[in-house]
Design a protein around this motif. Structure first.
Motif, mmCIF file in Angstrom:
data_model
loop_
_atom_site.group_PDB
_atom_site.id
_atom_site.type_symbol
_atom_site.label_atom_id
_atom_site.label_comp_id
_atom_site.label_asym_id
_atom_site.label_seq_id
_atom_site.Cartn_x
_atom_site.Cartn_y
_atom_site.Cartn_z
ATOM 1 N N PRO A 1 -22.525 8.059 31.539
ATOM 2 C CA PRO A 1 -22.468 8.247 29.775
ATOM 3 C C PRO A 1 -23.945 8.159 29.568
ATOM 4 C CG PRO A 1 -21.179 6.832 29.895
ATOM 5 C CD PRO A 1 -21.150 6.959 31.228
ATOM 6 N N ALA A 2 -25.477 8.535 30.548
ATOM 7 C CA ALA A 2 -26.576 8.384 29.702
ATOM 8 C C ALA A 2 -27.749 9.071 30.033
ATOM 9 C CB ALA A 2 -27.353 7.066 29.551
ATOM 10 N N LEU A 3 -28.133 9.713 29.817
ATOM 11 C CA LEU A 3 -28.742 10.761 30.146
ATOM 12 C C LEU A 3 -30.826 9.699 30.118
ATOM 13 C CD1 LEU A 3 -29.111 13.838 29.876
ATOM 14 C CD2 LEU A 3 -29.311 13.819 27.531
ATOM 15 N N LEU A 4 -31.463 11.023 30.490
ATOM 16 C CA LEU A 4 -32.981 10.204 30.466
ATOM 17 C C LEU A 4 -33.614 11.721 29.793
ATOM 18 C CD1 LEU A 4 -33.657 9.114 33.570
ATOM 19 C CD2 LEU A 4 -33.577 8.037 31.699
ATOM 20 N N VAL A 5 -34.378 10.576 28.766
ATOM 21 C CA VAL A 5 -34.956 11.847 27.341
ATOM 22 C C VAL A 5 -36.482 11.398 28.245
ATOM 23 C CG1 VAL A 5 -35.198 12.625 25.378
ATOM 24 C CG2 VAL A 5 -33.311 11.429 25.957
ATOM 25 N N ARG A 6 -37.742 12.398 27.586
ATOM 26 C CA ARG A 6 -38.993 12.601 28.275
ATOM 27 C C ARG A 6 -39.546 12.054 26.697
ATOM 28 N NH1 ARG A 6 -37.597 16.399 31.796
ATOM 29 N NH2 ARG A 6 -37.983 15.134 33.884
ATOM 30 N N ALA A 7 -39.957 10.729 26.416
ATOM 31 C CA ALA A 7 -40.560 10.753 25.158
ATOM 32 C C ALA A 7 -41.277 11.936 24.045
ATOM 33 C CB ALA A 7 -40.244 9.559 24.749
ATOM 34 N N ASP A 8 -42.204 12.196 25.138
ATOM 35 C CA ASP A 8 -43.496 12.938 24.730
ATOM 36 C C ASP A 8 -42.948 14.324 23.785
ATOM 37 O OD1 ASP A 8 -44.392 10.843 23.928
ATOM 38 O OD2 ASP A 8 -46.222 11.299 26.096
ATOM 39 N N ALA A 9 -41.728 14.838 25.140
ATOM 40 C CA ALA A 9 -40.858 16.383 24.866
ATOM 41 C C ALA A 9 -40.631 17.083 24.179
ATOM 42 C CB ALA A 9 -40.860 16.675 26.118
ATOM 43 N N ILE A 10 -39.411 15.756 23.365
ATOM 44 C CA ILE A 10 -38.889 15.593 22.284
ATOM 45 C C ILE A 10 -39.042 15.821 21.051
ATOM 46 C CG2 ILE A 10 -37.705 13.258 22.254
ATOM 47 C CD1 ILE A 10 -34.506 15.099 22.334
ATOM 48 N N GLY A 11 -38.980 17.082 20.219
ATOM 49 C CA GLY A 11 -39.379 16.768 18.712
ATOM 50 C C GLY A 11 -38.512 16.113 18.276
ATOM 51 N N ASP A 12 -39.045 15.663 17.001
ATOM 52 C CA ASP A 12 -38.291 14.952 15.875
ATOM 53 C C ASP A 12 -36.549 14.966 15.354
ATOM 54 O OD1 ASP A 12 -40.064 13.136 15.672
ATOM 55 O OD2 ASP A 12 -40.732 12.680 13.948
ATOM 56 N N ASP A 13 -37.124 16.713 15.551
ATOM 57 C CA ASP A 13 -34.924 17.254 14.832
ATOM 58 C C ASP A 13 -34.251 17.034 15.824
ATOM 59 O OD1 ASP A 13 -36.347 17.765 12.590
ATOM 60 O OD2 ASP A 13 -36.848 20.015 12.654
ATOM 61 N N GLU A 14 -35.098 17.400 17.035
ATOM 62 C CA GLU A 14 -33.860 17.537 18.599
ATOM 63 C C GLU A 14 -33.871 15.770 18.395
ATOM 64 O OE1 GLU A 14 -31.563 18.435 22.035
ATOM 65 O OE2 GLU A 14 -32.462 19.850 19.792
ATOM 66 N N LEU A 15 -34.318 15.193 18.330
ATOM 67 C CA LEU A 15 -34.164 13.768 18.723
ATOM 68 C C LEU A 15 -33.407 12.924 17.626
ATOM 69 C CD1 LEU A 15 -34.068 10.828 20.560
ATOM 70 C CD2 LEU A 15 -36.220 9.996 19.556
ATOM 71 N N GLN A 16 -33.684 13.039 16.602
ATOM 72 C CA GLN A 16 -32.711 12.231 15.018
ATOM 73 C C GLN A 16 -30.685 13.071 15.711
ATOM 74 O OE1 GLN A 16 -33.448 14.011 11.672
ATOM 75 N NE2 GLN A 16 -32.973 12.079 10.925
#
Length: 115
Positions: free
Chosen positions: A80-95
């Motif tokens: 249950p862990a997902l990799l996220v490209r930090a530069d590709a995700i906006g603040d609203d989505e990440l929040q």
């Protein structure tokens, strides 16, 4: 891995998780992480990659929906862990993703305080 980039990413995570009760900064696998009640929410894998906790069905849905942001490697398959490209995700989505991870892992008394 540039320390300044990691520091900036950690500050971003802390800012976006600022309204989530009980979130603490710690480490996981030797890298900076945010936790609630000792449970991992997100950790910085490297300067460009986050490891975000997510239910398996949600993980599959997110990877299918936005593969430019979310992905997995063989190492994370079945976990249950997902990799996220930090530069590709906006603040609203990440929040939003941080709040969902918090909702799934925070103790009931903290969830009640937020509701």
């Amino acid at each position: 891995m540039a320390d300044d980039d990691i520091d900036a990413l950690l500050l971003r995570l802390q800012r976006l998780a600022g309204d989530l009760a009980g979130v603490e900064t710690g480490t996981s696998y030797g890298t900076p992480a945010l936790k609630v009640a000792g449970k991992l929410l997100v950790r910085i894998k490297d300067a460009g990659t986050l490891v975000l906790t997510a239910a398996l069905d949600e993980k599959e849905r997110l990877i299918e929906m936005a593969p430019e942001i979310y992905y997995e490697t063989d190492h994370y398959r079945g976990w249950p862990a997902l990799l996220v490209r930090a530069d590709a995700i906006g603040d609203d989505e990440l929040q939003h993703r941080l709040a969902e991870a918090w909702q799934a892992r925070a103790p009931a008394k903290l969830r009640k305080r937020r509701d």
